[in-house]
Design a protein around this motif. Structure first.
Motif, PDB file in Angstrom:
ATOM      1  N   VAL B 352       0.889  -1.246  -0.019  1.00  0.00           N
ATOM      2  CA  VAL B 352      -0.026  -0.126   0.097  1.00  0.00           C
ATOM      3  C   VAL B 352       0.743   1.347   0.033  1.00  0.00           C
ATOM      4  N   VAL B 353       0.617   2.038  -0.974  1.00  0.00           N
ATOM      5  CA  VAL B 353       1.310   3.362  -0.914  1.00  0.00           C
ATOM      6  C   VAL B 353       0.548   4.576  -0.582  1.00  0.00           C
ATOM      7  N   ILE B 354       0.924   5.238   0.504  1.00  0.00           N
ATOM      8  CA  ILE B 354       0.208   6.351   0.917  1.00  0.00           C
ATOM      9  C   ILE B 354       0.052   7.685  -0.027  1.00  0.00           C
ATOM     10  N   ALA B 355      -0.937   8.058  -0.281  1.00  0.00           N
ATOM     11  CA  ALA B 355      -1.065   9.209  -1.060  1.00  0.00           C
ATOM     12  C   ALA B 355      -0.996  10.565  -0.644  1.00  0.00           C
ATOM     13  N   PRO B 356      -0.565  11.746  -1.242  1.00  0.00           N
ATOM     14  CA  PRO B 356      -0.796  13.012  -0.851  1.00  0.00           C
ATOM     15  C   PRO B 356      -2.222  13.311  -0.423  1.00  0.00           C
ATOM     16  N   ALA B 357      -2.252  14.377   0.526  1.00  0.00           N
ATOM     17  CA  ALA B 357      -4.060  14.710   0.613  1.00  0.00           C
ATOM     18  C   ALA B 357      -4.964  15.070  -0.572  1.00  0.00           C
ATOM     19  N   GLU B 358      -4.216  15.424  -1.671  1.00  0.00           N
ATOM     20  CA  GLU B 358      -5.128  15.829  -2.821  1.00  0.00           C
ATOM     21  C   GLU B 358      -5.659  14.439  -3.527  1.00  0.00           C
ATOM     22  N   GLY B 359      -4.537  13.516  -3.401  1.00  0.00           N
ATOM     23  CA  GLY B 359      -4.863  12.050  -4.009  1.00  0.00           C
ATOM     24  C   GLY B 359      -5.932  11.394  -3.056  1.00  0.00           C
ATOM     25  N   GLN B 360      -5.633  11.577  -1.854  1.00  0.00           N
ATOM     26  CA  GLN B 360      -6.677  10.846  -1.066  1.00  0.00           C
ATOM     27  C   GLN B 360      -8.154  11.402  -1.180  1.00  0.00           C
ATOM     28  N   ARG B 361      -8.248  12.877  -1.538  1.00  0.00           N
ATOM     29  CA  ARG B 361      -9.636  13.347  -1.876  1.00  0.00           C
ATOM     30  C   ARG B 361     -10.239  12.801  -3.160  1.00  0.00           C
ATOM     31  N   THR B 362      -9.437  12.636  -4.118  1.00  0.00           N
ATOM     32  CA  THR B 362      -9.780  12.060  -5.152  1.00  0.00           C
ATOM     33  C   THR B 362     -10.411  10.715  -5.101  1.00  0.00           C
ATOM     34  N   ALA B 363      -9.346   9.955  -4.430  1.00  0.00           N
ATOM     35  CA  ALA B 363      -9.920   8.592  -4.052  1.00  0.00           C
ATOM     36  C   ALA B 363     -11.096   8.471  -3.535  1.00  0.00           C
ATOM     37  N   ALA B 364     -11.598   9.342  -2.276  1.00  0.00           N
ATOM     38  CA  ALA B 364     -12.858   9.501  -1.841  1.00  0.00           C
ATOM     39  C   ALA B 364     -13.741   9.722  -2.682  1.00  0.00           C
ATOM     40  N   GLU B 365     -13.646  10.485  -3.664  1.00  0.00           N
ATOM     41  CA  GLU B 365     -14.710  10.791  -4.642  1.00  0.00           C
ATOM     42  C   GLU B 365     -14.919   9.645  -5.464  1.00  0.00           C
ATOM     43  N   VAL B 366     -13.767   8.480  -5.867  1.00  0.00           N
ATOM     44  CA  VAL B 366     -13.706   7.409  -6.781  1.00  0.00           C
ATOM     45  C   VAL B 366     -14.807   6.579  -5.655  1.00  0.00           C
ATOM     46  N   VAL B 367     -14.814   6.560  -4.552  1.00  0.00           N
ATOM     47  CA  VAL B 367     -15.544   5.513  -3.641  1.00  0.00           C
ATOM     48  C   VAL B 367     -16.794   5.762  -3.574  1.00  0.00           C
ATOM     49  N   ARG B 368     -17.080   7.336  -3.619  1.00  0.00           N
ATOM     50  CA  ARG B 368     -18.372   7.565  -3.738  1.00  0.00           C
ATOM     51  C   ARG B 368     -19.175   7.032  -5.139  1.00  0.00           C
ATOM     52  N   ALA B 369     -18.231   7.516  -6.052  1.00  0.00           N
ATOM     53  CA  ALA B 369     -18.722   7.005  -7.359  1.00  0.00           C
ATOM     54  C   ALA B 369     -19.290   5.683  -7.767  1.00  0.00           C
ATOM     55  N   LEU B 370     -18.261   4.685  -7.015  1.00  0.00           N
ATOM     56  CA  LEU B 370     -18.482   3.209  -7.030  1.00  0.00           C
ATOM     57  C   LEU B 370     -19.615   2.808  -6.347  1.00  0.00           C
ATOM     58  N   ASP B 371     -19.749   3.558  -5.155  1.00  0.00           N
ATOM     59  CA  ASP B 371     -20.884   3.291  -4.445  1.00  0.00           C
ATOM     60  C   ASP B 371     -22.055   3.378  -4.949  1.00  0.00           C
ATOM     61  N   ALA B 372     -22.372   4.703  -5.631  1.00  0.00           N
ATOM     62  CA  ALA B 372     -23.392   5.017  -6.542  1.00  0.00           C
ATOM     63  C   ALA B 372     -23.663   3.967  -7.484  1.00  0.00           C
ATOM     64  N   MET B 373     -22.660   3.601  -8.360  1.00  0.00           N
ATOM     65  CA  MET B 373     -22.771   2.588  -9.242  1.00  0.00           C
ATOM     66  C   MET B 373     -23.330   1.318  -8.720  1.00  0.00           C
ATOM     67  N   ALA B 374     -22.786   0.781  -7.549  1.00  0.00           N
ATOM     68  CA  ALA B 374     -23.204  -0.528  -7.011  1.00  0.00           C
ATOM     69  C   ALA B 374     -24.698  -0.254  -6.766  1.00  0.00           C
ATOM     70  N   GLU B 375     -25.343   0.920  -6.005  1.00  0.00           N
ATOM     71  CA  GLU B 375     -26.593   0.965  -5.725  1.00  0.00           C
ATOM     72  C   GLU B 375     -27.471   1.070  -6.940  1.00  0.00           C
ATOM     73  N   LEU B 376     -26.931   1.626  -8.280  1.00  0.00           N
ATOM     74  CA  LEU B 376     -27.668   1.766  -9.160  1.00  0.00           C
ATOM     75  C   LEU B 376     -27.976   0.237  -9.983  1.00  0.00           C
ATOM     76  N   MET B 377     -26.827  -0.500  -9.908  1.00  0.00           N
ATOM     77  CA  MET B 377     -26.842  -1.926 -10.513  1.00  0.00           C
ATOM     78  C   MET B 377     -28.066  -2.631  -9.839  1.00  0.00           C
ATOM     79  N   ARG B 378     -27.990  -2.533  -8.520  1.00  0.00           N
ATOM     80  CA  ARG B 378     -28.888  -3.330  -7.474  1.00  0.00           C
ATOM     81  C   ARG B 378     -30.315  -2.871  -8.048  1.00  0.00           C
ATOM     82  N   GLU B 379     -30.499  -1.676  -8.153  1.00  0.00           N
ATOM     83  CA  GLU B 379     -31.761  -1.379  -8.870  1.00  0.00           C
ATOM     84  C   GLU B 379     -32.035  -1.871 -10.261  1.00  0.00           C
ATOM     85  N   GLN B 380     -31.098  -1.664 -10.970  1.00  0.00           N
ATOM     86  CA  GLN B 380     -31.367  -2.221 -12.438  1.00  0.00           C
ATOM     87  C   GLN B 380     -31.052  -3.817 -12.569  1.00  0.00           C
ATOM     88  N   GLU B 381     -30.743  -4.579 -11.504  1.00  0.00           N
ATOM     89  CA  GLU B 381     -30.499  -6.038 -11.630  1.00  0.00           C
ATOM     90  C   GLU B 381     -31.401  -6.847 -12.718  1.00  0.00           C
TER      91      GLU B 381
END
Lengths: 573, 573
Positions: B352-381
């Motif tokens: 695991v390579v620790i990223a600078p704060a900016e990278g961690q913020r982008t990573a958090a947005e990616v997590v939110r996007a993936l969560d939203a996608m997972a919810e969407l796919m459950r709805e559309q299954e």
């Protein structure tokens, strides 16, 4: 369903041809089945398995070093003839006797029983180790009446390994019987299978339901219930067998989770996951289990669990090496390798004894009677088949036509050599049993032999000879078939016929026979009111009430026709 | 049909549990599949087979001395993930490299391809020996495009025997490829099979008809015709293969007459009687043929003939001993016996390579996007499943739900450790591919990895980063999936999305993404007018015209949802 065949009537023959072509290193063909490609060493007890085909790898798939010396191969789901069993046994025998092992079915008991008698008459030790593992087929108080299903496999395996190790005849019989005593099976079916050339399955299980304890040919089971999950099924099978554990079973078992054909390995492994856990939870240690297709029923859907409670001896024999077309374990056993005398024995025909002119005349009349019967059966084939299809597999008409035709032909051939009526009827009976197969084949074969034995060679047959012959035939049929009057079999016609013949014989042979045949005809019709008590009744058997028994009917037809011939003879005289 | 299961979603898992419990002397479980119970000697090249399950004894049934070192086990008829293949290979490797051998299917090529790349990055030699034996699946000019069916068996066997004999890596690859070049198969199907938990078969063949060349998962064949007799079928199969004989084939062949599950040994032997005669009449000598079930498709009805033209080397390797759960030949090979180092290697996780704060913020947005996608796919299954069932096996909805859910979970876990967006998307992509399996799983996994690689760790992601990421994802999907626009796959939505994103990026990332997502949505809908050109089209595929491609549709849905999130972020900023 069974889709691939050329001539349905030749299916088994074609199957054996392909099987031997695929496995020349393991098996060679002999009349009635197969034996090992390389004979075992002299002095080894031969173990011969067999039964109807359609169960591959049972039974021909397990012939080879460490396993069976030979397999007798009947038609699909039909007992092989006594002649077949005798022929394979003679080819497999290495001078130390033959132990037959097969599942407990009426036709197999009769045919292998006759083969044992013939081998013993010729000075070859022979014994039937009958397998009775199916707990669903009879209560434990009547364990000897149970059917043989996948328990065949451990019994054959253990007995064969003992023979390979050098056990003597009594030792092989002992371990075969001990294995059978310690083996229990319980099976389920989800769907039937269709014989080659037939449009309809042999039996059906409703969609989404399961037949518990249903036999591998559709014989009645314990109950029908909703299709369970894999773990529920595992629990049903394990609980069912543990309730039947032998008193001195101990903690070590081997297990076979067997697929019937269309229930595949993936599903069996899913079930096995729970079965193995439940057995461990019950305190049992499972030794070298088998999960797969060992005793199939064409493409029937279903499976079964078999447990054999081991002792040290059985465990060693279960684990011993084997090398056969369908089953290999460990390194190929060296004790089974070839010797130089790889020629199979010629089977001698019984010598022909020329009869006096009176005997030859009686023999000619017997030939005429058999010709007339064969013609009659050809005419009645479809009707007898329809009658049989209500509760059976619809093959009675075909079996009677094949059997009576073969009997008439064999009778003509041997009569031309100048023999008397007994020799003619022995040849006719053997041909009938060999060609017709199944239960009615062996019964008719034995009846003709027994009847013929009491006809004189040196004077014309009189009424008393006919009575004695009929009584001998009835005794043979009852001994072989173990049927009682009222069981809805041909005994229901033969027994009243014999009684009436004896009562009326004072009025002359032909007249007595005609009257007795009328009694038999009425008795055959009366079987329509009976509920079958024994035999291979199917789930549909209830429907057979209201339909006469085809075996009793065909017998009554034959007796009537013979009565007409006897009358013609008297008029001509 | 497949009747015995507990949770259909856990069928493969439960199957492997039971399989390993039944065969502890041969196999042990590792993540992704099984390896030999006793590791081979150090320095032996490892041969690893695999693919979707449902084909037992292929593939896990042939793991053991003289045969495979390991088997990668996918879900029923579904490619295992790259992670699975990598995991089994690592456990099987003995320091001399790993040769994967599997049938030529898109999902398997992708996943085993990714595993090879990963092994090579780690300094382990690895190669894919792809099997292409099905002559019905492409003309001989395009032999490399042919599917792999029962030819898997001789290719695995010969390559495995070579490895056991001590061949080096190149030598094993050479004989695997030579065996494939000299192997041809032709199959027929009479009836489909039903996956666990489903009500309807995967495909159907009309009663009394036969699909010639139909694939083992119902892929299109050459033609449909009336059901032939056994000898007619033998002739069709033999003629079909002899017409494709290799130029330098020679006179010695081995043959496999394979049953697909419900076509039983008795029928196969009947067919083999004629096949062996026809091969002999064609001047071929058949060496050690196999007649039986080697590569099944659950309880599908049908069979196939495979011929491998031998040379002295291939013949020796084909005849070499093997000792596995489902296939044994000769005495167990001693070269495969255990050594003392029987501990399997620990597979290291990537650090695991620790990223600078900016990278961690982008990573958090990616997590939110993936969560939203997972919810969407459950709805559309359900809707996606319905769409897929028109031309596919109806599992797209379930695959997307499982994949996106696993991706979101893995992303959350690793983001919590402080990594940047690239590491999050690598973990998400790997999890998606591992849990969803199949073709869409590997494509989504690769797309996420490739997209993530271009997101910066040390500054916020801008529009140009999104364009570069999308183009990298498109390139990865096209490379792996070998699909062209118009083939009715997710490329049909991803390609116009990427083009529009690049064109519109001057207007700002979020706005450009939204417009590109609109283009993708329209393009996905337009796939309803297309006739599928590639992929695992079924006999029913014609019906899919008029139905949008589910893969393009689910991608467009996901892109639209992410566009909404990007818009919300801009408004919040």
């Amino acid at each position: 369903m069974t889709r691939l065949y050329d001539d349905p009537a030749a299916f088994t023959e074609d199957m054996v041809t392909g099987f031997v072509a695929a496995h020349p290193e393991h098996v060679r063909r002999v009349p009635g089945g197969v034996v090992r490609a390389k004979r075992a060493r002299k002095g080894k007890v031969a173990v011969v398995t067999g039964g109807g085909s359609g169960h591959y790898p049972a039974f021909c798939g397990v012939v080879g070093p460490g396993f069976a010396d030979g397999a007798v191969i009947g038609n699909i789901f039909t007992s092989p003839s006594a002649e077949d069993a005798y022929s394979v046994a003679r080819a497999a025998d290495r001078g130390a006797g033959v132990v037959f092992s097969f599942g407990n079915y009426a036709g197999d008991n009769m045919n292998f029983g006759l083969a044992v008698e013939r081998l013993q008459r010729e000075g070859i030790r022979a014994h039937n180790a009958v397998v009775t593992d199916d707990v669903a087929s009879a209560p434990s108080e009547e364990a000897g009446r149970r059917r043989g299903v996948v328990g065949d496999f451990p019994v054959f395996k253990v007995a064969s390994a003992a023979a390979e190790e050098g056990y003597d005849f009594d030792g092989v019989v002992r371990v075969a019987e001990r294995t059978n005593e310690r083996t229990r099976s319980l099976g389920v079916a989800f769907d039937g299978c269709t014989l080659p050339g037939q449009d309809h399955p042999l039996f059906e299980v409703p969609e989404g339901r399961m037949g518990l304890g249903l036999g591998i040919h559709g014989e009645p089971g314990v109950s029908e219930r909703e299709m369970p999950s894999a773990s529920e099924l595992a629990k049903i099978l394990v609980d069912g067998l543990l309730a039947e554990a032998p008193a001195d079973g101990g903690r070590r078992v081997t297990a076979i989770l067997n697929g019937l054909g269309a229930t595949k390995y993936e599903e069996l492994f899913v079930v096995w996951g729970t079965v193995s856990r439940l057995l461990a939870e019950a305190g049992l240690e499972v030794v070298a289990p088998e999960v797969g297709e060992l005793v199939t029923s064409l493409d029937m859907a279903g499976c079964s669990l078999t447990l054999t409670w081991l002792d040290d001896e059985l465990e060693r024999l279960w684990q011993a090496p084997a090398d056969t077309p369908a089953y290999r374990k460990g390194d190929a056993p060296s004790s089974g390798t070839a010797e130089d005398d790889d020629e199979l024995p010629e089977i001698e025909r019984e010598p022909v004894v020329i009869a006096p002119a009176e005997g030859q005349r009686t023999a000619a009349e017997v030939v005429r009677a058999l010709d007339a019967m064969a013609e009659l059966m050809r005419e009645q084939e479809d009707e007898l088949g329809r009658m049989d299809s209500v509760a059976g597999d619809g093959d009675h008409g075909r079996g009677m036509t094949r059997g009576s035709g073969a009997a008439a032909e064999a009778a003509r051939d041997i009569a031309a050599q100048g023999v008397g009526p007994a020799a003619v009827l022995v040849a006719a009976g053997d041909a009938w049993a060999a060609k017709a197969g199944g239960t009615s084949g062996v019964l008719w074969g034995a009846a003709l032999r027994s009847f013929g034995d009491l006809l004189p060679d040196d004077r014309p047959a009189v009424g008393a000879d006919l009575v004695a012959g009929a009584e001998a035939a009835l005794a043979a049929v009852r001994r072989l078939g173990r049927a009682e009057p009222g069981d809805k079999t041909l005994v229901d016609a033969l027994q009243p016929f014999t009684a009436e013949l004896r009562a009326a014989v004072g009025d002359g042979g032909a007249e007595a026979w005609r009257r007795a045949a009328q009694v038999a005809t009425k008795a055959a019709a009366d079987t329509a009111d009976l509920r079958p008590r024994t035999g291979r009744a199917r789930p549909l058997a209830e429907r057979s009430v209201g339909t006469p028994d085809p075996g009793a009917t065909s017998l009554a037809l034959a007796l009537t026709r013979i009565g007409e011939l006897l009358g013609e003879r008297e008029e001509a005289a």
